[in-house]
Design an enzyme around this catalytic site. Structure first.
Site, short mmCIF file in Angstrom:
data_model
loop_
_atom_site.label_atom_id
_atom_site.label_comp_id
_atom_site.label_asym_id
_atom_site.label_seq_id
_atom_site.Cartn_x
_atom_site.Cartn_y
_atom_site.Cartn_z
N HIS A 173 36.79 -88.58 10.52
CA HIS A 173 35.60 -87.79 10.18
C HIS A 173 34.55 -88.57 9.38
O HIS A 173 33.46 -88.08 9.18
CB HIS A 173 36.00 -86.52 9.43
CG HIS A 173 36.66 -86.75 8.11
ND1 HIS A 173 37.97 -87.19 8.02
CD2 HIS A 173 36.20 -86.65 6.85
CE1 HIS A 173 38.29 -87.32 6.74
NE2 HIS A 173 37.23 -87.01 6.01
N HIS A 174 34.87 -89.77 8.95
CA HIS A 174 33.88 -90.58 8.23
C HIS A 174 33.14 -91.56 9.14
O HIS A 174 32.05 -92.00 8.81
CB HIS A 174 34.56 -91.40 7.12
CG HIS A 174 35.05 -90.58 5.98
ND1 HIS A 174 36.40 -90.39 5.74
CD2 HIS A 174 34.39 -89.88 5.03
CE1 HIS A 174 36.54 -89.63 4.68
NE2 HIS A 174 35.35 -89.30 4.22
N ALA A 175 33.74 -91.94 10.24
CA ALA A 175 33.16 -92.98 11.09
C ALA A 175 31.81 -92.54 11.66
O ALA A 175 31.60 -91.37 11.97
CB ALA A 175 34.12 -93.30 12.24
#
Length: 102
Positions: free
Chosen positions: A65-67
């Site tokens: 979810h950060h990429a």
């Protein structure tokens, strides 16, 4: 991303590869775990889209979810949600209503 998991890369080489990213740490299992996590998210989404499940959740590490769309970030190598969304759009020919970015 498979390159970061080569056994020929040592701890220092992986650290150098990770340094341009935000809080990424590579180890010899990074690529495999990221691919398995992304594949798990895609599989759950496929099962829901095909009506085999009413709903689903994939509790995976790394979560993805950060990429960003074009870069790893925050210990996520791939954007799992983006990958499974594109998979569903392309595989069952869903076209979203409203403004979309492709």
């Amino acid at each position: 991303m498979k390159a970061v998991s080569r056994k020929s890369y040592g701890k220092h080489q992986r650290k150098a590869l990770a340094s341009p990213y935000d809080s990424i740490f590579f180890n010899n299992g990074s690529s495999k775990s990221a691919l398995l996590a992304a594949g798990s998210v895609i599989e759950v989404a496929d099962q829901v889209a095909q009506g085999k499940l009413k709903a689903g959740a994939a509790i995976v590490r790394p979560p993805g979810h950060h990429a960003k769309a074009d870069a790893a970030m925050g210990f996520c190598l791939f954007s799992n949600v983006a990958a499974c969304t594109l998979r569903i759009i392309w595989s069952i020919d869903i076209w979203l209503v409203g403004p979309c970015i492709y």
